[in-house]
Scaffold this active site. Structure first.
Site: not given
Lengths: 606, 606
Positions: B443-445
């Site tokens: 997550y978050e890239g």
């Protein structure tokens, strides 16, 4: 959502093109049983069963898990039916002698089978898998009565088996085993103690379970020289060889685990259970270690299995999921974005999985030929022959077990990564593969145990480096044949350099170890991984050589298959093999980097 | 069984000895609020709360998970009480302006706080953590009315916030967002669409939840240039600013995940929900990316958190568990076997965890000082100042997020490995750390996104390599001061060599990229990891320099602490930093190794 297709094309490439199993089988007593038609029948039969019966059960069974109720274990829905179908087809005992009801096929076919059932549904495959350990023990160390009593039931699969080694206070260090076996007047023993982490220790798949148990005799010496091996059946066989009285072994509980939740991991309580000694008193640990090679290769297959399954399920997603445009230019102009397989970084992960799976399979098939010879030693009752091939296998075992299971974890991680956030969601199943893959570096000896077995025992103690000299010289000899080949040149020169380095590192570590014993432990993990990457590099070079030959000499229906082999080999040499550099540098760091710190200085938390 | 102690000694080492935060705080408008007593109060308060309230909830909450019933989400037992205690103590808004009810302390203290609550109980910490994202957006892009309406409630914590970006068809590639917002006569919008993977999207901790949502206006251009940002509160604020009418956003389901099961991951359905535009139309993605740095550093902290927690719980086990004898000779002669901490390979794993945790903490504390300046730019409403420091932070962000979360996974794996089979059993909790750590690279890239952000965007596109030249020249300048120092010599020469190599590699990749755009993607992961290892090496060298200075110039109460720092630095340079070699070799492999294979040739399964 997970699916499985047996990679038969790749398996046949190894069986026929790379290793020529038919020629190898000519050297075996039971080789003629493994004619091409039979091999095909086994491959196709196990592919069908794995794809259509086992794979569909895998994910649902994980959610359900095993049930424990008052000493009884129920396996997930469908496991019993699948098991019945498996043993009714006679698949369980394919590699065991006909006199005990087997098909007397070479052991290699059992390993090939193990990959397919294990990839489709690893936890299910552990039930027949553990029986294999029990059968091997009895085959080699059981007396005639024991063999005749247990082997037919175990080989047909109506009885299952286990290996009971671990206790709460010890796993690796079996010298600490406390379970006791007290001799009785009738020649049997009464065995008491607690065993933990017993895979398949209790379940509902078979009418009986035969436990192979490590315990101490009352007068046994301390430590590893005082361990004996016993048979403890859940139900004692009656005079007709059928199940009789219930024995004093009960399942106290099952473990709740990160994964393989549909494989029952049991606490077994032995309470004056009737036990029968196998082999000689106090020689149990030696007996246990002689077929450790087979068990560990079986666990090495788990690394391959989870790599293959993760790859097979990541690939279609990478072709379907769309995100951004490829840096090299739009690939799917009529779509909102390009399929992620067009991004080089995604391909890097897919190709890493592919290289690990196919390279690992080649390593296992190679070792499987030694396993054939070793098994032949057992069947013939020829200890010298057994030991000769067991020794040869012993070099490959820690690498296949230690290295391939580490790669299995990495590959499963890539599979999740390719799915992005969806890789973390249970629905897709990629996280299940990662959870299940995680056990493989822990059981059957952790990676640390494999690493120490390789460097400390096999390389330094037993062979003073000769094992590496011999292996690398065989690689270099092979490389020499291709030194001027324009396609193969880059592979064989890289390998030759690594062979030289591998020897230098080995000698350096041996010299360091004279003054610094701890260097063996300090360097072992790096040495194991280094050895694995070089060995896999050799296998990729060999596969590339075969593929180039097929491509150049024509006559092949599927040039794409062989081209992909050469491309994967290039990928492996370009992107994976460089990892050896870091391991080479790190392994010769003095052990002081690890040993200097005072135990109380690791953390200052008060 | 998991416990947590805040590593205050190590934190104070960084705050006082390495980075001298008090001097740094003198440069900040709000720095005088962070006097030593206040900093101590925050550290001790958050340590107590994390150790005694959050940590005991962690494992039990994982087993319980979140409950979903007809659109409502109930968090695990104890979460609400802990949250109430947290916001009653005023801990939520420590780094936000006093005019909105905060304590106006520097942002760095919020990051230090985030590590403690996150290590004790990562899933719990995500609830206040997501609010932070929402608050930052409103602070920077909200108009006065929006700020006055939402910030006081969000900063006191009676309302929570979320970030709603991902949709079923897209995560990273937000240009594919389909959610629509239709303007209404009253200046508001009606927003419709489905968002997935919304952390804290629905829960029972607060009376209201404020969603920040990416959506398209009816006339928006296609792709990333047509995305706008909206506020969608679960309950519309009434005239008094209290919760009023229920808005048209509902939770359709929560995800079942590998880990962080006590953090609710929601599907949110927006059905003509009342929405308010934040910032300018069609500029939503730019707004979203400006505070992405903060969010990503927050996720980088997760890598540190799981590393630290795994280390803290592996260490006592390694001291208690006994197996075999140390190769260098018996260590505990009166025991059946030596504690496993005496084996160099076990120490290797513990020291790897320790080096990652303390090195990672140093990297985060360094970045935290830039975050202070960046936040000051926002508070001052000075866009140029904000951008200057956001740019500086932008170099560290992908490394801290991408690299430290990968290390978090590795560290958690070591923690399991040290426990052997027990590392796989839920009872001990080491497997929970591994499952929870796994999300951080997704997550978050994903790591791939961070890697491309670093190499493609920051290094090549935005700076033509200057960012690496500048950073390495600052390292080399620092190294120059120690070139003749007998203790530091080995570290600074190794670093200097790596700085030269880092530049050479960067230039080589830029040259390759002229003809081969895909090399940027192909090399990105290796470049990210290489950068991370060198950066962490620099931090270890700096910490070692401080430690040697303390040891040599006396006046320290705990020489053991500083000695351990120098020993860990040696370990890092000997056993971890060599990994750069493999990444250096691999990153310059031509992209063809990845791009050559035909999509249909990855597998031959039919």
């Amino acid at each position: 959502m997970l699916t499985y297709k047996a990679p038969l094309r790749d398996m046949k490439f190894l069986i026929n093109d790379v290793f020529d199993f038919q020629t190898h089988y000519k050297d075996l007593d039971n080789g003629s049983n493994a004619d091409p038609e039979t091999v095909d029948m086994i491959l196709q039969g196990m592919a069908d069963f794995s794809e259509n019966v086992l794979a569909p059960l895998y994910k649902k069974a994980d959610a359900e898990g095993c049930h424990f109720d008052n000493g009884e274990v129920t396996t997930p829905e469908g496991f019993k039916e699948a098991y019945d179908q498996f043993i009714e087809g006679g698949w369980h005992g394919i590699s065991y002698p006909e006199e005990y009801g087997g098909m007397n096929l070479p052991m290699s076919l059992n390993l090939i089978k193990a990959e397919m059932i294990g990839t489709a549904n690893w936890p299910w495959s552990m039930y027949p898998g553990l029986s294999t350990g029990c059968i091997n023990t009895l085959m080699q160390y059981g007396d005639e009565t024991q063999k005749n009593t247990y082997l037919p039931k175990l080989i047909e699969g109506t009885w299952a088996g286990t290996m009971c080694l671990t206790e709460p206070q010890c796993g690796t260090d079996l010298g600490q085993v406390k379970s006791k076996a007290v001799p009785q007047d009738d020649g049997s023993y009464q065995l008491s103690g607690t065993k933990i982490f017993i895979s398949s220790g209790e379940h509902d798949l078979t009418e009986n379970i035969v436990h192979i148990v490590l315990a101490r005799l009352p007068d046994a010496p301390e430590g590893t020289r005082g361990i004996s091996l016993f048979i403890v059946p859940k139900f004692l066989p009656d005079a007709q060889g059928e199940i009789g009285e219930r024995n004093g072994v009960t399942c106290g509980s099952i473990e709740h685990k990160m994964g393989i939740s549909s494989s029952a991991t049991c606490v077994l309580n032995f309470d004056a259970a009737t036990a029968y000694l196998i082999g000689e008193p106090n020689k149990g640990l030696k007996a246990m270690f002689t077929f450790m090679n087979t068990a560990r290769i079986g666990t090495g297959i788990e690394g391959l299995a989870h790599t293959e399954l993760s790859f097979q399920n990541a690939l279609p997603y990478a072709k379907e999921r769309r995100s951004m445009r490829a840096l090299s230019g739009t690939k799917d102009p009529d779509k909102a974005a390009d399929a992620i397989i067009h991004h080089a970084d995604v391909r890097r992960m897919l190709l890493t999985q592919k290289a690990f799976a196919e390279g690992g399979r080649s390593m296992i098939y190679h070792a499987a030929r030694y396993a054939d010879k070793m098994a032949q030693g057992i069947t013939r009752g020829d200890d010298a022959e057994f030991e000769k091939w067991d020794d040869k296998l012993g070099f490959y075992t820690p690498i296949i077990k230690g290295f391939l299971t580490e790669l299995g974890i990495e590959a499963a991680k890539h599979g999740q990564q390719i799915y992005g956030g969806h890789g973390y969601i249970k629905e897709w199943g990629m996280e299940l593969i990662a959870r299940d893959a995680r056990i493989a570096t822990l059981y059957e000896g952790t990676t640390g145990v494999q690493a120490l077995d390789l460097l400390g025992r096999k390389v330094i103690l037993q062979s003073r480096g000769k094992i590496i000299r011999d292996y690398t010289s065989s690689i270099m000899k092979w490389c020499g044949e291709y030194a001027l080949d324009k396609d193969m040149r880059k592979f064989v020169w890289a390998l030759t350099k690594l062979c030289a380095e591998w020897n230098t590192l080995t000698v350096r570590l041996m010299l360091m170890a004279r003054k610094d014993r701890e260097i063996i432990s300090a360097a072992s993990d790096d040495f194991l991984m280094y050895s694995g990457y070089v060995m896999m590099g050799y296998h990729w070079a060999r596969m590339a050589a075969v593929a180039y030959d097929k491509l150049e000499n024509g006559g092949t229906e599927s040039p794409e298959f062989y081209t992909a082999k050469t491309q994967t080999a290039e990928f492996y040499f370009d992107k994976i093999l460089p990892r050896t550099s870091g391991h080479a540098e790190s392994m010769v760091a003095p052990s002081e980097s690890m040993t200097a710190m005072d135990i109380d200085s690791f953390a200052f938390l008060d």
